[in-house]
Design a protein around this motif. Sequence first.
Motif, PDB file in Angstrom:
ATOM      1  N   ASP A  62      13.864  67.268  19.572  1.00  0.00           N
ATOM      2  CA  ASP A  62      13.476  68.165  20.668  1.00  0.00           C
ATOM      3  C   ASP A  62      12.561  67.493  21.691  1.00  0.00           C
ATOM      4  N   ARG A  86       8.906  62.674  37.993  1.00  0.00           N
ATOM      5  CA  ARG A  86       9.504  64.006  38.223  1.00  0.00           C
ATOM      6  C   ARG A  86      11.014  63.968  37.965  1.00  0.00           C
ATOM      7  N   LEU A  89      11.559  63.883  34.243  1.00  0.00           N
ATOM      8  CA  LEU A  89      11.375  65.212  33.648  1.00  0.00           C
ATOM      9  C   LEU A  89      12.580  66.103  33.937  1.00  0.00           C
ATOM     10  N   ASP A  90      13.096  66.053  35.147  1.00  0.00           N
ATOM     11  CA  ASP A  90      14.292  66.834  35.482  1.00  0.00           C
ATOM     12  C   ASP A  90      15.466  66.431  34.598  1.00  0.00           C
ATOM     13  N   ARG A  93      14.944  67.762  31.064  1.00  0.00           N
ATOM     14  CA  ARG A  93      15.168  69.211  30.990  1.00  0.00           C
ATOM     15  C   ARG A  93      16.655  69.538  30.890  1.00  0.00           C
ATOM     16  N   ARG A  94      17.507  68.657  31.405  1.00  0.00           N
ATOM     17  CA  ARG A  94      18.959  68.863  31.329  1.00  0.00           C
ATOM     18  C   ARG A  94      19.532  68.490  29.955  1.00  0.00           C
ATOM     19  N   GLN A  95      18.749  67.842  29.123  1.00  0.00           N
ATOM     20  CA  GLN A  95      19.235  67.416  27.810  1.00  0.00           C
ATOM     21  C   GLN A  95      19.116  68.584  26.828  1.00  0.00           C
ATOM     22  N   ARG A  96      20.189  68.892  26.178  1.00  0.00           N
ATOM     23  CA  ARG A  96      20.241  70.023  25.252  1.00  0.00           C
ATOM     24  C   ARG A  96      19.192  69.899  24.146  1.00  0.00           C
ATOM     25  N   VAL A  99      12.518  70.184  24.457  1.00  0.00           N
ATOM     26  CA  VAL A  99      11.513  71.165  24.864  1.00  0.00           C
ATOM     27  C   VAL A  99      10.193  70.532  25.284  1.00  0.00           C
ATOM     28  N   LYS A 100      10.087  69.200  25.114  1.00  0.00           N
ATOM     29  CA  LYS A 100       8.857  68.532  25.544  1.00  0.00           C
ATOM     30  C   LYS A 100       9.154  67.086  25.903  1.00  0.00           C
ATOM     31  N   ALA A 101       8.277  66.567  26.762  1.00  0.00           N
ATOM     32  CA  ALA A 101       8.329  65.157  27.135  1.00  0.00           C
ATOM     33  C   ALA A 101       7.089  64.476  26.568  1.00  0.00           C
ATOM     34  N   PHE A 139       7.942  71.908  28.104  1.00  0.00           N
ATOM     35  CA  PHE A 139       8.792  72.541  29.116  1.00  0.00           C
ATOM     36  C   PHE A 139       8.747  74.040  28.959  1.00  0.00           C
TER      37      PHE A 139
END
Length: 139
Positions: A62, A86, A89-90, A93-96, A99-101, A139
Amino acid sequence: MIQIAPTLDVATCRALRRTVFIEEQGVSEADEVDDLDDVAIHLLARVVGEPVGTARLLVQGDTGKIGRVCVLAQARGTGLGAALIRTALDELRRQRGVVKAKLGAQTHALGFYERLGFTATGPEYMDAGIPHRDMVLMF
């Protein structure tokens, strides 16, 4: 004109990393080169078509790990580094299921990442002879 996008041009990304990490910061080749490039998402930043920065993204459960972030000296201070993060991060966020970076920040860059929403966690540690701290953004 700044363009930042995923790329399959890993050789250019490695050349940028060599310039910044090995030549400029004195990181050993053994510490810089690993076997994760083949499974990573690579971002390449170009200004007027010239490659000037890169970042490498790894998805681990995750968590999206941002690493090998570098910007050539002539492009620093222009906002390119922030735009690169940025974009990273975008992309994460598109990766299934992500939930966090997470990233390991050189301690001199903590404020830079905090301004982008990251929070430092855990103690300082040495990586390739450079002080770092882990940072997380949910996220």
